[in-house]
Design a protein around this motif. Sequence first.
Motif, PDB file in Angstrom:
ATOM      1  N   VAL A 201      -5.793 -30.223 -14.635  1.00  0.00           N
ATOM      2  CA  VAL A 201      -7.065 -29.490 -14.043  1.00  0.00           C
ATOM      3  C   VAL A 201      -7.446 -30.050 -12.878  1.00  0.00           C
ATOM      4  O   VAL A 201      -7.826 -31.564 -13.305  1.00  0.00           O
ATOM      5  N   HIS A 202      -7.697 -29.776 -12.165  1.00  0.00           N
ATOM      6  CA  HIS A 202      -8.268 -30.166 -10.930  1.00  0.00           C
ATOM      7  C   HIS A 202      -9.345 -30.091 -10.521  1.00  0.00           C
ATOM      8  O   HIS A 202      -9.986 -31.037 -10.005  1.00  0.00           O
ATOM      9  N   TYR A 203      -9.596 -28.623 -10.688  1.00  0.00           N
ATOM     10  CA  TYR A 203     -11.287 -28.262 -10.924  1.00  0.00           C
ATOM     11  C   TYR A 203     -11.375 -27.099 -11.333  1.00  0.00           C
ATOM     12  O   TYR A 203     -11.291 -26.003 -11.888  1.00  0.00           O
ATOM     13  N   MET A 204     -12.890 -27.179 -11.912  1.00  0.00           N
ATOM     14  CA  MET A 204     -13.244 -25.886 -12.420  1.00  0.00           C
ATOM     15  C   MET A 204     -14.622 -25.171 -11.915  1.00  0.00           C
ATOM     16  O   MET A 204     -16.129 -25.890 -11.903  1.00  0.00           O
ATOM     17  N   SER A 205     -14.352 -24.333 -11.613  1.00  0.00           N
ATOM     18  CA  SER A 205     -15.843 -23.830 -11.200  1.00  0.00           C
ATOM     19  C   SER A 205     -16.640 -22.807 -12.507  1.00  0.00           C
ATOM     20  O   SER A 205     -16.536 -21.811 -13.429  1.00  0.00           O
ATOM     21  N   ARG A 206     -18.214 -23.674 -12.696  1.00  0.00           N
ATOM     22  CA  ARG A 206     -19.071 -22.690 -13.599  1.00  0.00           C
ATOM     23  C   ARG A 206     -19.473 -21.175 -13.420  1.00  0.00           C
ATOM     24  O   ARG A 206     -19.439 -21.058 -13.956  1.00  0.00           O
ATOM     25  N   LYS A 207     -19.697 -21.313 -12.242  1.00  0.00           N
ATOM     26  CA  LYS A 207     -20.891 -20.336 -11.735  1.00  0.00           C
ATOM     27  C   LYS A 207     -19.836 -19.356 -11.442  1.00  0.00           C
ATOM     28  O   LYS A 207     -19.966 -18.128 -11.655  1.00  0.00           O
ATOM     29  N   MET A 208     -18.576 -19.044 -10.914  1.00  0.00           N
ATOM     30  CA  MET A 208     -17.143 -18.257 -10.473  1.00  0.00           C
ATOM     31  C   MET A 208     -16.512 -17.987 -11.827  1.00  0.00           C
ATOM     32  O   MET A 208     -15.884 -17.173 -11.533  1.00  0.00           O
ATOM     33  N   HIS A 209     -16.206 -18.739 -13.173  1.00  0.00           N
ATOM     34  CA  HIS A 209     -15.024 -19.191 -13.831  1.00  0.00           C
ATOM     35  C   HIS A 209     -14.199 -18.893 -13.757  1.00  0.00           C
ATOM     36  O   HIS A 209     -13.506 -18.297 -14.409  1.00  0.00           O
ATOM     37  N   TYR A 210     -13.445 -19.208 -12.552  1.00  0.00           N
ATOM     38  CA  TYR A 210     -11.836 -19.483 -12.754  1.00  0.00           C
ATOM     39  C   TYR A 210     -11.898 -21.720 -12.905  1.00  0.00           C
ATOM     40  O   TYR A 210     -12.531 -22.282 -12.503  1.00  0.00           O
ATOM     41  N   VAL A 211     -10.515 -21.812 -12.725  1.00  0.00           N
ATOM     42  CA  VAL A 211      -9.802 -23.034 -13.083  1.00  0.00           C
ATOM     43  C   VAL A 211      -8.723 -23.161 -12.518  1.00  0.00           C
ATOM     44  O   VAL A 211      -7.889 -22.247 -12.020  1.00  0.00           O
ATOM     45  N   VAL A 212      -8.931 -24.346 -11.186  1.00  0.00           N
ATOM     46  CA  VAL A 212      -7.438 -24.736 -10.331  1.00  0.00           C
ATOM     47  C   VAL A 212      -6.593 -25.927 -11.184  1.00  0.00           C
ATOM     48  O   VAL A 212      -7.034 -26.665 -11.631  1.00  0.00           O
ATOM     49  N   MET A 213      -5.854 -25.173 -10.626  1.00  0.00           N
ATOM     50  CA  MET A 213      -5.320 -26.380 -11.729  1.00  0.00           C
ATOM     51  C   MET A 213      -3.595 -26.524 -11.507  1.00  0.00           C
ATOM     52  O   MET A 213      -2.948 -25.497 -10.543  1.00  0.00           O
TER      53      MET A 213
ATOM     54  N   SER B 104       8.384 -34.545  -9.206  1.00  0.00           N
ATOM     55  CA  SER B 104       9.016 -33.480  -9.036  1.00  0.00           C
ATOM     56  C   SER B 104       7.721 -32.510  -8.203  1.00  0.00           C
ATOM     57  O   SER B 104       6.782 -32.826  -7.796  1.00  0.00           O
ATOM     58  N   GLU B 105       8.476 -31.354  -7.904  1.00  0.00           N
ATOM     59  CA  GLU B 105       8.053 -29.876  -6.931  1.00  0.00           C
ATOM     60  C   GLU B 105       6.444 -30.072  -8.118  1.00  0.00           C
ATOM     61  O   GLU B 105       6.433 -29.140  -9.288  1.00  0.00           O
ATOM     62  N   ARG B 106       5.298 -29.830  -7.250  1.00  0.00           N
ATOM     63  CA  ARG B 106       4.225 -29.071  -8.369  1.00  0.00           C
ATOM     64  C   ARG B 106       3.860 -28.132  -7.578  1.00  0.00           C
ATOM     65  O   ARG B 106       3.596 -27.786  -6.366  1.00  0.00           O
ATOM     66  N   VAL B 107       2.916 -26.995  -8.174  1.00  0.00           N
ATOM     67  CA  VAL B 107       2.834 -25.798  -7.978  1.00  0.00           C
ATOM     68  C   VAL B 107       1.292 -26.005  -8.051  1.00  0.00           C
ATOM     69  O   VAL B 107       0.516 -26.205  -9.578  1.00  0.00           O
ATOM     70  N   GLY B 108       0.354 -25.428  -7.671  1.00  0.00           N
ATOM     71  CA  GLY B 108      -1.324 -24.586  -8.052  1.00  0.00           C
ATOM     72  C   GLY B 108      -0.691 -23.485  -8.587  1.00  0.00           C
ATOM     73  O   GLY B 108      -0.984 -22.114  -8.248  1.00  0.00           O
ATOM     74  N   TYR B 109      -2.036 -23.228  -9.610  1.00  0.00           N
ATOM     75  CA  TYR B 109      -2.752 -22.076  -9.833  1.00  0.00           C
ATOM     76  C   TYR B 109      -4.155 -21.716 -10.001  1.00  0.00           C
ATOM     77  O   TYR B 109      -4.550 -22.834 -10.247  1.00  0.00           O
TER      78      TYR B 109
END
Length: 88
Positions: free
Chosen positions: A28-40, A4-9
């Motif tokens: 969840v692809h990546y979690m940044s501890r320093k900058m407090h964001y999640v790539v999913m 299925s088509e995937r979209v990143g946020y």
Amino acid sequence: MQFSERVGYIVWVSDLKAARTLEKYGSVHYMSRKMHYVVMYMNADRADETVRNMQRLSFVRRIERSYRNEIKTEYTQGVPDKTRFYSL
């Protein structure tokens, strides 16, 4: 097997421990501890509904859509490469 088509946020969060619960909304692809964001990534057909549900969470500050898959990655050789003329 049909993918299925995937979209990143990019989800900006205030609490990284609570951000682990985002795994139930997508992968969840990546979690940044320093900058407090999640790539999913999540399915594109249900993305709008999922983003609305995630915005209701208390630890989510804001959600941005990732345009990484829309960036052109095929390059043309329109300009000649001048580095070979300056080699030793």
